[in-house]
Design a protein around this motif. Structure first.
Motif, mmCIF file in Angstrom:
data_model
loop_
_atom_site.group_PDB
_atom_site.id
_atom_site.type_symbol
_atom_site.label_atom_id
_atom_site.label_comp_id
_atom_site.label_asym_id
_atom_site.label_seq_id
_atom_site.Cartn_x
_atom_site.Cartn_y
_atom_site.Cartn_z
ATOM 1 N N ARG A 1 -4.297 26.602 17.090
ATOM 2 C CA ARG A 1 -3.145 25.802 16.602
ATOM 3 C C ARG A 1 -3.794 24.559 15.912
ATOM 4 N NH1 ARG A 1 2.254 26.835 18.620
ATOM 5 N NH2 ARG A 1 2.408 25.503 17.000
ATOM 6 N N ILE A 2 -2.916 24.178 14.631
ATOM 7 C CA ILE A 2 -3.618 22.681 14.770
ATOM 8 C C ILE A 2 -2.325 21.606 15.452
ATOM 9 C CG2 ILE A 2 -3.380 21.139 12.187
ATOM 10 C CD1 ILE A 2 -5.646 22.810 12.318
ATOM 11 N N SER B 1 16.192 20.482 9.541
ATOM 12 C CA SER B 1 16.703 18.885 9.614
ATOM 13 C C SER B 1 15.426 18.185 9.491
ATOM 14 C CB SER B 1 17.553 18.073 10.975
ATOM 15 O OG SER B 1 16.801 18.565 11.833
ATOM 16 N N VAL C 1 12.220 8.700 11.107
ATOM 17 C CA VAL C 1 12.045 9.417 12.174
ATOM 18 C C VAL C 1 11.906 9.144 13.708
ATOM 19 C CG1 VAL C 1 10.363 11.417 12.216
ATOM 20 C CG2 VAL C 1 10.947 10.554 10.824
ATOM 21 N N CYS D 1 5.392 21.286 8.458
ATOM 22 C CA CYS D 1 4.859 22.648 8.897
ATOM 23 C C CYS D 1 6.034 22.969 10.465
ATOM 24 C CB CYS D 1 2.969 21.996 9.336
ATOM 25 S SG CYS D 1 2.309 21.478 8.029
ATOM 26 N N GLU E 1 -5.335 28.680 7.311
ATOM 27 C CA GLU E 1 -4.447 27.112 5.971
ATOM 28 C C GLU E 1 -4.302 25.908 7.222
ATOM 29 O OE1 GLU E 1 -3.873 30.013 2.422
ATOM 30 O OE2 GLU E 1 -1.587 29.678 3.283
ATOM 31 N N LEU F 1 -2.167 22.692 5.960
ATOM 32 C CA LEU F 1 -1.609 21.929 4.785
ATOM 33 C C LEU F 1 -2.309 20.664 4.682
ATOM 34 C CD1 LEU F 1 0.602 21.064 2.530
ATOM 35 C CD2 LEU F 1 1.774 20.021 4.755
ATOM 36 N N GLY G 1 2.281 15.653 7.630
ATOM 37 C CA GLY G 1 2.381 16.936 7.352
ATOM 38 C C GLY G 1 3.159 18.108 8.513
ATOM 39 N N GLY H 1 1.288 15.489 17.176
ATOM 40 C CA GLY H 1 1.450 16.385 18.216
ATOM 41 C C GLY H 1 3.106 15.991 18.765
#
Ligand SMILES: Cc1cc2nc3c(=O)[nH]c(=O)nc-3n(C[C@H](O)[C@H](O)[C@H](O)COP(=O)(O)OP(=O)(O)OC[C@H]3O[C@@H](n4cnc5c(N)ncnc54)[C@H](O)[C@@H]3O)c2cc1C
Length: 290
Positions: free
Chosen positions: A27-28, A119, A98, A114, A162, A164, A110, A32
């Protein structure tokens, strides 16, 4: 290592991250702020690759044709970027909403896309700006319009291996204008009940209105029928704007949840869309009369 991670590797470059993804599924992690909450809800340990310090993924570049934003750029940097003006300001408005200051200094653009929450506060602004994505793997870089990226809550077009890498926004015309409004139960630290973003632009002398909605469908979405109605209904009087707002509400498919009922959300789509359209149209008229 204990906890949710089998291994944790801090990548120094995009190539290094992509190479590591070839070795084993991983996982990227960027800020976090979404990923680290996941194990609380169950799940198996996994390998993680941290891209938060990859310099080539961090920053906002402007040229004549486009604005290119690295996927690991923090919300605080986007919210505070003075050059995101005119209609581009809608992205700064979304980023500024945010979470809290602490979250915005950690959370990345990103990661917001991702994680694919309906929302997500940057999704509607970017959809209304007609943004597209650069998605990199060890073998190629592909480009994808943002509106083709979201498949459902937590589901995207990203394939194994992949990352982003960049979000790209075509430079809007200088006269383009826009606004993002988020409705939530309290001012800070709450997800949107409804998010509405409208961008008004003229391309080749013709109006190009764009209306994007968040938190009212399984994915962030464009209200394309409402946009088409506006494109073909100039001049825009109050009745025309009301009809466009009703069409945007009709296009939404909200759910009942703890934040609001489906009926309330749909009514708020109509209300906010009409309000934003009215305000933007009056600004354009005032500008023309100066
Ligand atoms: C208290 C709190 C309040 C919040 N409030 C809001 C809010 O008001 N509005 C809002 O929209 N969000 C909110 N969030 C959610 C979150 O902060 C954002 O979605 C944030 O932008 C996620 O970015 P990140 O860098 O932390 O992502 P991460 O947690 O690092 O990653 C999220 C997901 O994206 C993947 N990922 C990340 N970067 C990439 C990449 N470049 N390529 C491929 N995959 C990638 C990860 O594997 C993971 O699945 C809140 C979160 C918290 C904890």
């Amino acid at each position: 290592m204990s906890g949710p991670f089998l291994t944790y590797t801090k990548a120094r470059s995009l190539d290094e991250a992509l190479g590591l993804l070839q070795l084993q599924p991983a996982r990227i992690i960027a800020g976090g702020t979404d990923l680290l909450l996941e194990p609380r809800h169950g799940g198996c340990p996994y390998h993680v690759i941290d891209i938060s310090r990859v310099a080539e993924l961090d920053g906002i570049e402007f040229n004549m044709a486009e604005v290119r934003i690295g996927a690991a750029t923090r919300m605080a940097d986007i919210a505070g970027c003075d050059r995101l003006s005119g209609s581009l300001a809608v992205l700064a408005q979304g980023a500024a909403q945010v979470g809290s200051i602490q979250i915005r200094h950690q959370a990345t653009l990103g990661g917001n896309l991702c994680h694919a929450s309906p929302s997500a506060d940057t999704a509607a602004p970017l959809l209304a700006l007609d943004a597209w994505l650069e998605i990199a793997s060890a073998y190629r870089t592909r480009q994808l319009p943002l509106k083709e990226f979201f498949f459902g809550p937590g589901q995207t077009a990203l394939q194994a291996g992949e990352v982003l890498s960049h979000v790209v926004i075509p430079q809007p015309s200088p006269s383009a204008t826009g606004e993002y409004v988020k409705l939530s139960r309290r001012r800070a630290m709450d997800l949107a009940i409804v998010g509405v973003c409208v961008v008004l632009e003229r391309l080749g002398g013709r109006p190009d209105p764009r209306i994007a909605l968040a938190a009212v469908a399984p994915t962030p979405m464009r209200a394309e029928l409402a946009e088409a109605w506006l494109r073909h209904s100039e001049p825009w009087d109050a009745a025309t704007l009301h009809q466009a707002a009703c069409m945007a509400a009709e296009a939404s498919s909200p759910i009942d949840d703890i934040r609001g009922s489906a009926a309330y959300r749909r009514e708020m789509v109509r209300n906010l869309t009409e309000r934003i359209l009215g305000s933007l149209v009056s600004q354009v008229v005032e500008l023309r009369s100066v």
